[in-house]
Design a protein around this motif. Structure first.
Motif, PDB file in Angstrom:
ATOM      1  N   HIS A  53       0.829  -1.206   0.000  1.00 49.21           N
ATOM      2  CA  HIS A  53       0.000   0.000   0.000  1.00 49.21           C
ATOM      3  C   HIS A  53       0.866   1.261   0.000  1.00 49.21           C
ATOM      4  CE1 HIS A  53      -3.437   2.549   0.746  1.00 49.21           C
ATOM      5  NE2 HIS A  53      -2.853   3.054   1.819  1.00 49.21           N
ATOM      6  N   ARG A  54       1.953   1.243   0.785  1.00 51.43           N
ATOM      7  CA  ARG A  54       2.847   2.394   0.811  1.00 51.43           C
ATOM      8  C   ARG A  54       3.488   2.633  -0.558  1.00 51.43           C
ATOM      9  NH1 ARG A  54       4.229   0.392   6.012  1.00 51.43           N
ATOM     10  NH2 ARG A  54       5.978  -0.762   5.091  1.00 51.43           N
ATOM     11  N   GLU A  55       3.816   1.551  -1.279  1.00 45.67           N
ATOM     12  CA  GLU A  55       4.408   1.697  -2.602  1.00 45.67           C
ATOM     13  C   GLU A  55       3.425   2.343  -3.574  1.00 45.67           C
ATOM     14  OE1 GLU A  55       7.425   1.575  -5.337  1.00 45.67           O
ATOM     15  OE2 GLU A  55       7.510   1.052  -3.193  1.00 45.67           O
ATOM     16  N   LYS A  56       2.160   1.955  -3.509  1.00 47.35           N
ATOM     17  CA  LYS A  56       1.145   2.563  -4.375  1.00 47.35           C
ATOM     18  C   LYS A  56       0.950   4.036  -4.052  1.00 47.35           C
ATOM     19  CE  LYS A  56      -1.483  -1.689  -5.181  1.00 47.35           C
ATOM     20  NZ  LYS A  56      -2.785  -2.371  -5.006  1.00 47.35           N
ATOM     21  N   VAL A  57       0.921   4.375  -2.752  1.00 44.67           N
ATOM     22  CA  VAL A  57       0.754   5.768  -2.346  1.00 44.67           C
ATOM     23  C   VAL A  57       1.948   6.596  -2.809  1.00 44.67           C
ATOM     24  CG1 VAL A  57       0.590   7.309  -0.362  1.00 44.67           C
ATOM     25  CG2 VAL A  57      -0.750   5.212  -0.400  1.00 44.67           C
ATOM     26  N   ARG A  58       3.142   6.017  -2.697  1.00 48.00           N
ATOM     27  CA  ARG A  58       4.342   6.742  -3.123  1.00 48.00           C
ATOM     28  C   ARG A  58       4.297   7.030  -4.623  1.00 48.00           C
ATOM     29  NH1 ARG A  58       7.625   3.234  -1.633  1.00 48.00           N
ATOM     30  NH2 ARG A  58       7.953   3.938   0.487  1.00 48.00           N
ATOM     31  N   GLN A  59       3.883   6.055  -5.431  1.00 48.10           N
ATOM     32  CA  GLN A  59       3.783   6.270  -6.870  1.00 48.10           C
ATOM     33  C   GLN A  59       2.737   7.325  -7.216  1.00 48.10           C
ATOM     34  OE1 GLN A  59       3.071   2.491  -8.698  1.00 48.10           O
ATOM     35  NE2 GLN A  59       5.096   1.651  -8.175  1.00 48.10           N
ATOM     36  N   SER A  60       1.577   7.284  -6.537  1.00 46.28           N
ATOM     37  CA  SER A  60       0.541   8.283  -6.819  1.00 46.28           C
ATOM     38  C   SER A  60       0.994   9.686  -6.437  1.00 46.28           C
ATOM     39  CB  SER A  60      -0.749   7.916  -6.075  1.00 46.28           C
ATOM     40  OG  SER A  60      -0.540   7.959  -4.677  1.00 46.28           O
ATOM     41  N   LEU A  61       1.704   9.825  -5.293  1.00 53.44           N
ATOM     42  CA  LEU A  61       2.226  11.133  -4.896  1.00 53.44           C
ATOM     43  C   LEU A  61       3.249  11.656  -5.908  1.00 53.44           C
ATOM     44  CD1 LEU A  61       2.646  10.722  -1.029  1.00 53.44           C
ATOM     45  CD2 LEU A  61       0.981  12.149  -2.221  1.00 53.44           C
ATOM     46  N   GLN A  62       4.076  10.757  -6.412  1.00 49.06           N
ATOM     47  CA  GLN A  62       5.079  11.165  -7.384  1.00 49.06           C
ATOM     48  C   GLN A  62       4.417  11.658  -8.667  1.00 49.06           C
ATOM     49  OE1 GLN A  62       7.910   8.105  -8.199  1.00 49.06           O
ATOM     50  NE2 GLN A  62       9.232   9.405  -9.460  1.00 49.06           N
ATOM     51  N   GLN A  63       3.390  10.954  -9.127  1.00 45.15           N
ATOM     52  CA  GLN A  63       2.665  11.403 -10.318  1.00 45.15           C
ATOM     53  C   GLN A  63       1.982  12.750 -10.082  1.00 45.15           C
ATOM     54  OE1 GLN A  63      -0.018   8.310 -11.436  1.00 45.15           O
ATOM     55  NE2 GLN A  63       1.601   6.849 -12.024  1.00 45.15           N
ATOM     56  N   HIS A  64       1.411  12.939  -8.891  1.00 45.85           N
ATOM     57  CA  HIS A  64       0.746  14.205  -8.577  1.00 45.85           C
ATOM     58  C   HIS A  64       1.743  15.352  -8.581  1.00 45.85           C
ATOM     59  CE1 HIS A  64      -2.142  16.976  -6.878  1.00 45.85           C
ATOM     60  NE2 HIS A  64      -1.304  17.250  -5.876  1.00 45.85           N
ATOM     61  N   GLN A  65       2.932  15.119  -8.025  1.00 47.52           N
ATOM     62  CA  GLN A  65       3.952  16.163  -7.996  1.00 47.52           C
ATOM     63  C   GLN A  65       4.427  16.514  -9.408  1.00 47.52           C
ATOM     64  OE1 GLN A  65       7.030  14.822  -5.393  1.00 47.52           O
ATOM     65  NE2 GLN A  65       5.806  15.081  -3.511  1.00 47.52           N
TER      66      GLN A  65
END
Length: 636
Positions: free
Chosen positions: A591-603
């Motif tokens: 779950h943390r890996e998915k959140v990290r990827q989504s945050l990176q895309q948002h940034q």
């Protein structure tokens, strides 16, 4: 006075001077202190006073060793060292790396490294783009294979460009004197100017009894097939004038075509399609192909395409004898047909002025092009598949671009219109108008022919019925109502041929081996498409659709990732609480890996939006009218 030694006493006469060992050409002039040889492949000679392991064998005490025995022992040790060095050099994965200054002869190479090749020469032999396909979920092994294939293709292009210097012939064209029009030069003047072998390629066959004639050259350009309307069929070697077979089928002949080699040819007769060998013996009669008007053979697919009076386009696989596809054009009688040599697409001309493009995998035409206001009389496509020439009943000759837009590039109105068209390997266009043949050429290599001024003109004895350029020869064959004429056209054919693909001088054994190789490399009919480069891409949409259908059919996703199952541990470490903790830990990590990827895309999206705003602010405001003033409030 010294006495001479007695024979058998073992004494030897000392030489007056020490004999010098001859120096080889790879050995440098070295002194006794130097132990390194000039050549890295030669083993160093053993030095005196140094004993090596296995060099001297122990001798018993009191034993006397003669000088001859010492020399033999030293020679054996030297040979043993050479043998050991040779075994070391012959080990697998052992490579010698010669420096530029170190060669077998000791000389230095003035031009080290491979010969340089210009980028323009390499681009001429490149086939399409060497880039990989677009990013998609591929495995690493597949990406590695694609990269290796691209590297191999690039290396092949460089080798072909480097070997271009070895080509023996060069292309050329007929050039007139200052202000002279080449169209005024007749065939008799060309025959007088060329050599004897080239002059023999211009000849006429007077066959007025059985005309008009349809003609076809073999792929190698060595053999010619003639088919007369009144049943006369003949094949021969047109260079040596050696007749292979001559028959009369006692039936109307509408078209004739060689198959994959000169040993087989197909004849479209009045009722059915017949196949003969080079001795004139009938091998097959294909009754499913009836009332055929035109024939085209696709050499890389082993397909014989037939167009009939009933409006059907039929594909016959000659390697297995089966009909691959039978397509209804729904446009009436089909008597205008040609093929695109680049992608094997069939072009059909119709009476309503359109040209349709067909492939055996689809029942509808790939493209329909409106070319003329009247019916289409002739269609021809150049060898690169870039340009298409058409002529119609409106007396117009047009050249179209086949690279996606299908728009006319140039057009010209002729007094009688062109009834037959043909492209050469070098891009020349020939058109038959009654008993006159005009030939047009382009401004340069790769350009379309200019229809403003003809390159050559020739008048025949009868009306033109068929035109075709001979492969790898500067010859245009014309079949007319009174026989056949071979016309010399300088600069029409490719000067150099590929001996492994189309060799005019191949023997019987070479032809048999080529047939086996061609059958093994036969391209399936389903792969015929407008753009052959699409075969190297992956249809991602179809893959996703197939995956959804498979999930619906099975009820589960077989490629889904299996849930994490902890391993069984001993000493009480696999209790229920510990197992639940380990499962939760893995789940939280995913779950943390998915959140990290989504945050990176948002940034990244946010950063792109900020850059776009900055660009908009830096742009000066566009003034749509006069500059505002303080007195504008008093305006009515």
């Amino acid at each position: 006075m010294e006495a001479a030694p007695k024979p058998g006493s073992g004494a030897r006469v000392k030489a007056q001077g020490k004999k010098q060992k001859p120096r080889r050409y790879w050995e440098g002039e070295t002194d006794g202190a130097s132990l390194l040889p000039s050549n890295p492949f030669t083993a160093p000679a053993p030095t005196r006073g140094i004993k090596r392991k296995g060099e001297d064998h122990p001798q018993p005490r009191g034993a006397k060793v003669s000088k001859r025995a010492k020399q033999i022992q030293a020679f054996k040790s030297k040979q043993n060292q050479k043998h050991q060095r040779l075994k070391k050099d012959l080990r697998p994965n052992h490579k010698h790396e010669l420096r530029p200054s170190q060669t077998l002869s000791g000389a230095q190479d003035p031009f080290p490294g491979p010969a340089p090749v210009s980028e323009n020469a390499v681009n001429k032999f490149r086939r399409g783009s060497s880039k990989l396909v677009k990013k998609h979920p591929l495995k690493l092994a597949t990406e590695h294979k694609l990269k290796a294939a691209a590297d191999e293709e690039e290396e092949t292009s460089v080798r072909a460009a480097r070997a271009e210097l070895l080509l023996s012939e060069e292309p050329g064209f007929l050039e007139g004197e200052d202000g002279e029009d080449t169209a005024t030069i007749c065939q008799s003047e060309i025959v007088e100017a060329v050599d004897i072998a080239s002059a023999a390629k211009h000849f006429d066959l007077n066959l007025y009894q059985f005309g008009p004639y349809r003609i076809n050259y073999s792929r190698t350009g060595r053999h010619l097939a003639l088919g007369g309307r009144r049943g006369h069929v003949a094949t021969f070697d047109w260079i040596t004038k050696k007749l292979m077979c001559e028959i009369n089928v006692m039936e109307a002949v509408r078209d004739i075509r060689f198959l994959h080699s000169e040993t087989l040819f197909a004849v479209a007769q009045k009722r059915w399609l017949h196949v003969y060998d080079n001795q004139g013996i009938e091998l097959h009669c294909v009754r499913r192909c009836d009332r055929v008007t035109r024939l085209e053979f696709l050499p890389f697919h082993f397909l014989l395409a037939t167009a009939s009076e009933t409006g059907f386009l039929t594909y016959l696989d000659v390697s297995v004898g089966k009909i691959v596809a039978s397509l209804a054009a729904r446009a009436g009688r089909l008597d205008v047909m040609t093929q695109n040599p680049h992608n094997a697409v069939i072009h059909l001309g119709h009476s309503n002025g359109t040209v349709s493009l067909w492939c055996p995998a689809m029942k509808e035409p790939l493209v329909k092009i409106l070319c003329h206001r009247g019916g289409v009389r002739a269609v021809a496509v150049d060898s690169s598949g870039t340009y298409m020439a058409t002529s119609g009943l409106d007396h117009q000759v047009k050249i179209f671009d086949l690279r996606g837009k299908y728009q006319p590039l140039t057009s010209r109105a002729l007094p009688q219109g062109a009834g037959h068209l043909a492209f050469s390997q070098r891009g020349l266009l020939a058109g038959g108008m009654g008993d006159v043949v005009n030939i047009w050429r382009g401004q340069g290599q790769g350009s379309f022919p200019s229809l403003d001024q003809p390159y050559l003109t020739h008048r025949l004895r009868g009306h033109v019925h068929s035109l075709q350029f001979c492969p790898f020869e500067d010859v245009l064959g014309a079949g007319h109502s009174r026989g056949f004429t071979s016309i010399l056209v300088p600069g029409a054919g490719e000067p150099n041929f590929d001996g492994l693909e189309s060799n005019p001088y191949r023997s019987r054994k070479q032809r048999q081996e080529w047939e086996v190789k061609a059958l093994m490399e036969k391209i399936p009919a389903e792969l015929i498409d407008l753009d052959p480069r699409n075969l190297g891409e992956i249809d991602v949409i179809s893959l996703e659709q197939k995956k959804k259908e498979r999930i619906e059919r099975l009820g589960f996703d077989p490629e889904a990732k299996a849930p994490f199952q902890p391993k069984q541990k001993k000493k009480g470490r696999s209790s229920t609480a510990n197992v639940v903790k380990r499962k939760t830990k893995v789940k939280d990590q995913e779950h943390r890996e998915k959140v990290r990827q989504s945050l990176q895309q948002h940034q990244e999206q946010k950063h792109q939006g900020q850059q776009q705003k900055k660009k908009k602010k830096l742009k000066p405001p566009q003034s749509t009218g006069p500059r505002p003033s303080a007195l504008d409030r008093f305006k009515r």
